[in-house]
Write a protein that holds these residues in place. Structure first.
Motif, PDB file in Angstrom:
ATOM      1  N   ALA A 167     -41.846  44.083   9.812  1.00  0.00           N
ATOM      2  CA  ALA A 167     -40.798  44.912  10.414  1.00  0.00           C
ATOM      3  C   ALA A 167     -41.246  46.375  10.463  1.00  0.00           C
ATOM      4  N   GLY A 168     -40.858  47.060  11.525  1.00  0.00           N
ATOM      5  CA  GLY A 168     -41.147  48.481  11.617  1.00  0.00           C
ATOM      6  C   GLY A 168     -42.518  48.822  12.162  1.00  0.00           C
ATOM      7  N   TRP A 169     -43.186  47.850  12.794  1.00  0.00           N
ATOM      8  CA  TRP A 169     -44.474  48.120  13.444  1.00  0.00           C
ATOM      9  C   TRP A 169     -44.321  47.922  14.949  1.00  0.00           C
ATOM     10  N   GLU A 170     -44.992  48.755  15.715  1.00  0.00           N
ATOM     11  CA  GLU A 170     -44.870  48.673  17.176  1.00  0.00           C
ATOM     12  C   GLU A 170     -45.497  47.395  17.719  1.00  0.00           C
ATOM     13  N   GLU A 171     -46.539  46.944  17.087  1.00  0.00           N
ATOM     14  CA  GLU A 171     -47.249  45.747  17.571  1.00  0.00           C
ATOM     15  C   GLU A 171     -47.646  44.884  16.386  1.00  0.00           C
ATOM     16  N   THR A 172     -47.301  43.611  16.432  1.00  0.00           N
ATOM     17  CA  THR A 172     -47.681  42.686  15.366  1.00  0.00           C
ATOM     18  C   THR A 172     -48.304  41.441  15.976  1.00  0.00           C
ATOM     19  N   GLN A 173     -49.335  40.962  15.361  1.00  0.00           N
ATOM     20  CA  GLN A 173     -49.960  39.688  15.740  1.00  0.00           C
ATOM     21  C   GLN A 173     -50.050  38.815  14.499  1.00  0.00           C
ATOM     22  N   PRO A 188     -47.281  52.035  12.959  1.00  0.00           N
ATOM     23  CA  PRO A 188     -46.164  52.035  12.004  1.00  0.00           C
ATOM     24  C   PRO A 188     -45.032  52.919  12.498  1.00  0.00           C
ATOM     25  N   ARG A 189     -43.843  52.342  12.635  1.00  0.00           N
ATOM     26  CA  ARG A 189     -42.661  53.093  13.081  1.00  0.00           C
ATOM     27  C   ARG A 189     -41.763  53.439  11.911  1.00  0.00           C
ATOM     28  N   HIS A 190     -41.919  52.731  10.797  1.00  0.00           N
ATOM     29  CA  HIS A 190     -41.099  52.982   9.613  1.00  0.00           C
ATOM     30  C   HIS A 190     -39.629  53.041   9.992  1.00  0.00           C
ATOM     31  N   ALA A 191     -39.093  51.884  10.374  1.00  0.00           N
ATOM     32  CA  ALA A 191     -37.734  51.770  10.877  1.00  0.00           C
ATOM     33  C   ALA A 191     -36.737  52.470   9.972  1.00  0.00           C
ATOM     34  N   CYS A 314     -36.698  54.919   5.360  1.00  0.00           N
ATOM     35  CA  CYS A 314     -37.492  53.970   6.158  1.00  0.00           C
ATOM     36  C   CYS A 314     -37.367  52.538   5.647  1.00  0.00           C
ATOM     37  N   LEU A 315     -36.296  52.210   4.943  1.00  0.00           N
ATOM     38  CA  LEU A 315     -36.206  50.917   4.267  1.00  0.00           C
ATOM     39  C   LEU A 315     -35.624  49.802   5.121  1.00  0.00           C
ATOM     40  N   GLY A 316     -34.892  50.129   6.168  1.00  0.00           N
ATOM     41  CA  GLY A 316     -34.175  49.084   6.891  1.00  0.00           C
ATOM     42  C   GLY A 316     -32.770  48.941   6.331  1.00  0.00           C
TER      43      GLY A 316
END
Length: 481
Positions: A167-173, A188-191, A314-316
Motif C-alpha cells: 500500500a502507498g506505492w505508485e507502482e507494484t509488481q 513511495p507515496r506514503h498514503a 503516513c500510516l493509512g
C-alpha cells in the motif's frame, strides 16, 4: 517476527547460511531491476552470506551491503570480498543511526528473506522508501504463507501483510520465483493517515482509556489489529477502576509491558460519539514501563511496532480514538482529523524520554554549523544548542528537517494555507539569545511561543530559571508544552 541478535551471530559463526539465491530470482532481478546506464547504487539489507550482493554487483550496481550480525558481514566479505564495488557494513537497519549509508540514495533496495524478521516493519519500509532515487525500486523477496509449511509460517507473509506492505506505492509488481514472492515497489507515496471507526459499540455510553507509551528513542507504540487498522493499547474501564488503572491493565494485557499507576497520567479527556453512542476517552501517558514487548492477544492484534512521530501521517487507517489521542499529545502529527471536544487535565505533561542516535548526531552537526558561522560565541548558548532537542517542538517533521540550521519550521497554518506560527531558524534564535545577555537565575518573559526558543533560554539561565512563554493561539501553546 522479532529477532535475536545472539542467535543470528551464532548462526553464521557456525558456518550455516540460508536458502541460496535461485536462478529464477536472478533472472527476475536482471529483467525488472537492471542497473541504470552507467551504473547505479544498490542497498542489500540483511545480506546473509553475500550472495545477493555479488549478483547485484554483477548487474552493474555499486552495492552497500548491511546486516545487523557481525558474523554475517564477516562471512559475506570472506566469500565475496574480492568483488569490486561492494561496501560491507555492520548496521542494524531498525535501531542504528543510518549515517553510514550516506545521502546519495539508491536505485535499488533489496530485502531478501528478511522482511518477516523485522519488528517495526512499517517504520523501516517508510525510511527505506525515502532513500530511493527517482525511478528506483524496492524489492522484497519473501516466502508466502500458503506455500510454507505450518511450522515455518512465522518467516512468511500472508495476503493481508503483503497488502499492507504494497500500500502507498505508485507502482507494484508481484512476481513469483519458484515458491517465493518477489514484490517490486516503485514511487513511495506514503498514503495519508485516516481516522476510522470499528463497528457500533455496545451499551448506552462508553468510557475507556487509550495508552500513549514511547520507547527509549521517543517512538510511540501502535498495534496492527486484525481489523486492518492501527490502534493504541486501549480498552473500556472495568467496574470502579480509574482511567490510570485501566490504562496499566490494558497495556499489560495487550502488549506484555508492565507499568504502575504512579507512572500513568491522564493528560486529556476526549468526548465524541461512535455510531450515535456517546464516548468519553481518557488519553493516558505512561512515562515508564518494564518488560519485553509481546503480543499476548494475538486473536486481536497481528503485532506491535514502534513508530517515528513524523511518520504518523503516513500510516493509512488508524482507529479514530487512537488518532485523536496521538494528536492530543503531539498536535499536528496527523493532519485533517475531524473536530472533537478535548479537555486537558494537566499542565505538567510527562516528558517523552530518549531519542534516536540519529537525532543526537544531527543536533551536533546543526549546533556546530551555527557556532562555526559565529552566531553563538558564548559557552552557554553553545551548550544549549547541543542539548535542547529541537525535533520535539516540530514532531511532524523528519529529523533531517528538524535539525536544518538554516530552516524555519512552520507548525501552524490558517484556513488559507498561510503560515501563522513557526520555529525560527536556529542561527536566528541563537543570535537573539546571545543578544539578551542572559545571566544565571534571571527570570524571562517571552511573547510569541514556539517552545524551542524558550527551552534555549531556560538552558542558558540554568536550574533556578523562571521562563514564562505565552502565545495568542491555544494550539501553539499546546504544541509548545
Amino acid at each position: 517476527m522479532a529477532y535475536a541478535l545472539e542467535e543470528w551471530e551464532q548462526h553464521y559463526a557456525d558456518g550455516r547460511g540460508y536458502r541460496p539465491l535461485g536462478y529464477s530470482e536472478r533472472v527476475l532481478l536482471a529483467e525488472h531491476t537492471p542497473a541504470p546506464e552507467g551504473g547505479g547504487r544498490a542497498l542489500d539489507v540483511g545480506c546473509g552470506t553475500g550472495e545477493l550482493a555479488a549478483h547485484l554487483a554483477g548487474l552493474g550496481y555499486a552495492v552497500d551491503v548491511v546486516d545487523f550480525a557481525a558474523s554475517a558481514v564477516e562471512r559475506a566479505r570472506a566469500e565475496h570480498g574480492h568483488i569490486e564495488g561492494v561496501r560491507w557494513l555492520r548496521l542494524d537497519i531498525e535501531r542504528d543511526d543510518p549515517a553510514q549509508l550516506g545521502g546519495e540514495g539508491y536505485d535499488l533496495i533489496a530485502l531478501r528473506l528478511m522482511y518477516p524478521f523485522l519488528g517495526d516493519r512499517t517504520r523501516v519500509l517508510h525510511a527505506l522508501g525515502k532513500r530511493l532515487r527517482p525511478g528506483g525500486a524496492l524489492v522484497v523477496i519473501t516466502p508466502v504463507v500458503e506455500r510454507t509449511p505450518a511450522d515455518k509460517r512465522a518467516i512468511a507473509l500472508d495476503e493481508d501483510e503483503i497488502g499492507l506492505l504494497t500500500a502507498g506505492w505508485e507502482e507494484t509488481q508481484r512476481l513469483a520465483a519458484d515458491d517465493l514472492a518477489v514484490l517490486v515497489l516503485r514511487g513511495p507515496r506514503h498514503a495519508g493517515t485516516k481516522a476510522v471507526e470499528k463497528g457500533p459499540p455496545t451499551g448506552h455510553a462508553l468510557t475507556g482509556a487509550v495508552v500513549v507509551v514511547t520507547d527509549d528513542a521517543g517512538r510511540v507504540l501502535l498495534g496492527r489489529s486484525r481489523r486492518n487498522m492501527w490502534e493504541l493499547p486501549a480498552g473500556k474501564t472495568s467496574g470502579s477502576e480509574s482511567f490510570e488503572e485501566a490504562a496499566v491493565r490494558e497495556l499489560a494485557e495487550e502488549t506484555g509491558l508492565a507499568a504502575t499507576t504512579a507512572d500513568a497520567t491522564v493528560v486529556t479527556m476526549l468526548t465524541d460519539d461512535s455510531h450515535g453512542v456517546p464516548r468519553l476517552t481518557a488519553v493516558v501517558r505512561i512515562s515508564a514501563w518494564t518488560g519485553v514487548l509481546a503480543n499476548p492477544e494475538d486473536q486481536l492484534f497481528e503485532r506491535w511496532e514502534w513508530h517515528d512521530l513524523h511518520a504518523l501521517a503516513c500510516l493509512g487507517d488508524v482507529f479514530a480514538p487512537a488518532a485523536q489521542a496521538l494528536n492530543a499529545i503531539w498536535p499536528g502529527v496527523i493532519p485533517q482529523l475531524p473536530a472533537i471536544h478535548a479537555y486537558p487535565t494537566t499542565a505538567d505533561r510527562p516528558p517523552v524520554p530518549g531519542e534516536p542516535s540519529e537525532a543526537v548526531r544531527l543536533r551536533r552537526r546543526m549546533a556546530d554549523a551555527v557556532i562555526a558561522a559565529g552566531w553563538a560565541p558564548s559557552t552557554a548558548v553553545q551548550s544549549a544548542l547541543h542539548t535542547v532537542p529541537r525535533h520535539r517542538f516540530a514532531p511532524e517533521k523528519n529529523l533531517a528537517t528538524a535539525y536544518d540550521d538554516d530552516l524555519a519550521l512552520t507548525t501552524r497554518w490558517d484556513e488559507n494555507g498561510r503560515a501563522t506560527s513557526s520555529v525560527s531558524a536556529t542561527w536566528l534564535q541563537a543570535d537573539m539569545t546571545e543578544k539578551l545577555r542572559l545571566e544565571p537565575s534571571e527570570a524571562v518573559f517571552e511573547v510569541g511561543s514556539g517552545g524551542y526558543n524558550a527551552e534555549l533560554i531556560a538552558h542558558v539561565v540554568g536550574e533556578a530559571r523562571q521562563v514564562v512563554t505565552v502565545d495568542i493561539d491555544p494550539y501553539v501553546v499546546h504544541l509548545a508544552s
